[in-house]
Write an enzyme that holds these catalytic residues in place. Structure first.
Site, PDB file in Angstrom:
ATOM      1  N   ILE A   1      26.507 -13.945   9.431  1.00 34.76           N
ATOM      2  CA  ILE A   1      27.603 -14.225  10.353  1.00 34.76           C
ATOM      3  C   ILE A   1      27.383 -13.489  11.670  1.00 34.76           C
ATOM      4  CG2 ILE A   1      29.048 -12.345   9.432  1.00 34.76           C
ATOM      5  CD1 ILE A   1      31.475 -14.230   9.757  1.00 34.76           C
TER       6      ILE A   1
ATOM      7  N   ASP B   1      29.495 -12.150  14.819  1.00 37.52           N
ATOM      8  CA  ASP B   1      30.859 -11.888  15.282  1.00 37.52           C
ATOM      9  C   ASP B   1      30.778 -11.478  16.756  1.00 37.52           C
ATOM     10  OD1 ASP B   1      33.478 -11.181  15.592  1.00 37.52           O
ATOM     11  OD2 ASP B   1      33.491  -9.578  14.110  1.00 37.52           O
ATOM     12  N   SER B   2      30.627 -10.205  17.038  1.00 37.34           N
ATOM     13  CA  SER B   2      30.459  -9.782  18.437  1.00 37.34           C
ATOM     14  C   SER B   2      29.057 -10.127  18.943  1.00 37.34           C
ATOM     15  CB  SER B   2      30.673  -8.275  18.556  1.00 37.34           C
ATOM     16  OG  SER B   2      29.597  -7.583  17.942  1.00 37.34           O
ATOM     17  N   GLY B   3      28.117 -10.295  18.020  1.00 36.44           N
ATOM     18  CA  GLY B   3      26.734 -10.565  18.391  1.00 36.44           C
ATOM     19  C   GLY B   3      25.891  -9.310  18.562  1.00 36.44           C
TER      20      GLY B   3
ATOM     21  N   THR C   1      24.858  -7.045  16.382  1.00 34.04           N
ATOM     22  CA  THR C   1      23.818  -6.872  15.366  1.00 34.04           C
ATOM     23  C   THR C   1      22.619  -7.767  15.680  1.00 34.04           C
ATOM     24  OG1 THR C   1      25.565  -6.464  13.749  1.00 34.04           O
ATOM     25  CG2 THR C   1      23.363  -6.898  12.880  1.00 34.04           C
TER      26      THR C   1
ATOM     27  N   ASP D   1      31.119  -9.794   2.612  1.00 32.16           N
ATOM     28  CA  ASP D   1      31.946  -8.903   1.809  1.00 32.16           C
ATOM     29  C   ASP D   1      33.066  -8.276   2.625  1.00 32.16           C
ATOM     30  OD1 ASP D   1      30.054  -7.224   3.321  1.00 32.16           O
ATOM     31  OD2 ASP D   1      31.017  -5.586   2.239  1.00 32.16           O
TER      32      ASP D   1
END
Ligand code: IMP
Ligand code: MG
Length: 181
Positions: free
Chosen positions: A103, A105-107, A109, A161
């Protein structure tokens, strides 16, 4: 709905929908990498292990599977600074690499991984994520292969998770806000 866990608000993406998207992604990747030599797939642990396992098994082109583990400092539903916990076993120099994420999200990672892996001189570097959450800020990294977008809620299942729970559900479900707030 049978026996939805009390932590869960609703099923957001049923198992059949996920599997259909995974097949489409694998088909697209197989077309794009036909005759290009093996793909070096990098799964981002722990969230991407189920997605990568399903995706890889639908590929019709040669591929190698490896994993990295990164960890963000901060609470379990926050994105923060990223650090490498487990690195690759091999060099990716002159290889055709695809980062496989669960996934975005903020990008942060993906962006961190992309920049870091780009510096190791792969022949090519692409990104694949099953899920993306909408964000106002523009991502500074391309998502070459995307399964689907979901609303900006915390989700679990299919590898995702919350505090290491609900990871192996076959579907993607929305976590009740009361569980994480
Ligand atoms: P980003 O750095 O903000 O894009 O966050 C990406 C990482 O945070 C993902 O690789 C997941 O491990 C985790 N994450 C973000 N949103 C969710 C979610 O809704 N459920 C589970 N994990 C998530
Ligand atoms: Mg992840």
């Amino acid at each position: 709905m049978e026996n939805l866990h009390p932590d869960l608000a609703r099923i957001l993406v049923p198992e059949e929908t996920i599997q259909a998207h995974v097949q489409v992604l694998a088909h697209q990747i197989s077309l794009d990498y036909a005759d290009k030599g093996p793909i070096y797939l990098i799964g981002v642990l722990r969230g991407a292990f189920i997605f990568l396992a399903d995706l890889a098994r639908h590929l019709t082109v040669p591929h190698v599977v490896d994993f990295m583990s990164v960890s963000s400092y901060g609470k379990s539903t926050e994105s923060g600074v990223v650090r490498i916990v487990l690195d690759l076993r091999e060099s990716i120099e002159r290889k055709n690499v695809i980062i496989v994420e669960d996934i975005v999200d903020s990008g942060k990672t993906l962006s961190y991984l992309y920049t870091m892996l780009e510096g190791r001189n792969p022949a090519s570097l692409r990104t694949c994520t099953l899920v993306q959450k909408p964000k106002e800020v523009q991502l500074d990294v391309p998502i070459d292969y995307l399964g689907f977008k979901i609303p900006d809620v915390w989700v679990v299942g299919y590898g995702l998770d919350y505090a290491d729970r609900h990871r192996t559900l076959p579907y993607i479900a929305e976590l009740k806000a009361s569980v994480y707030t």
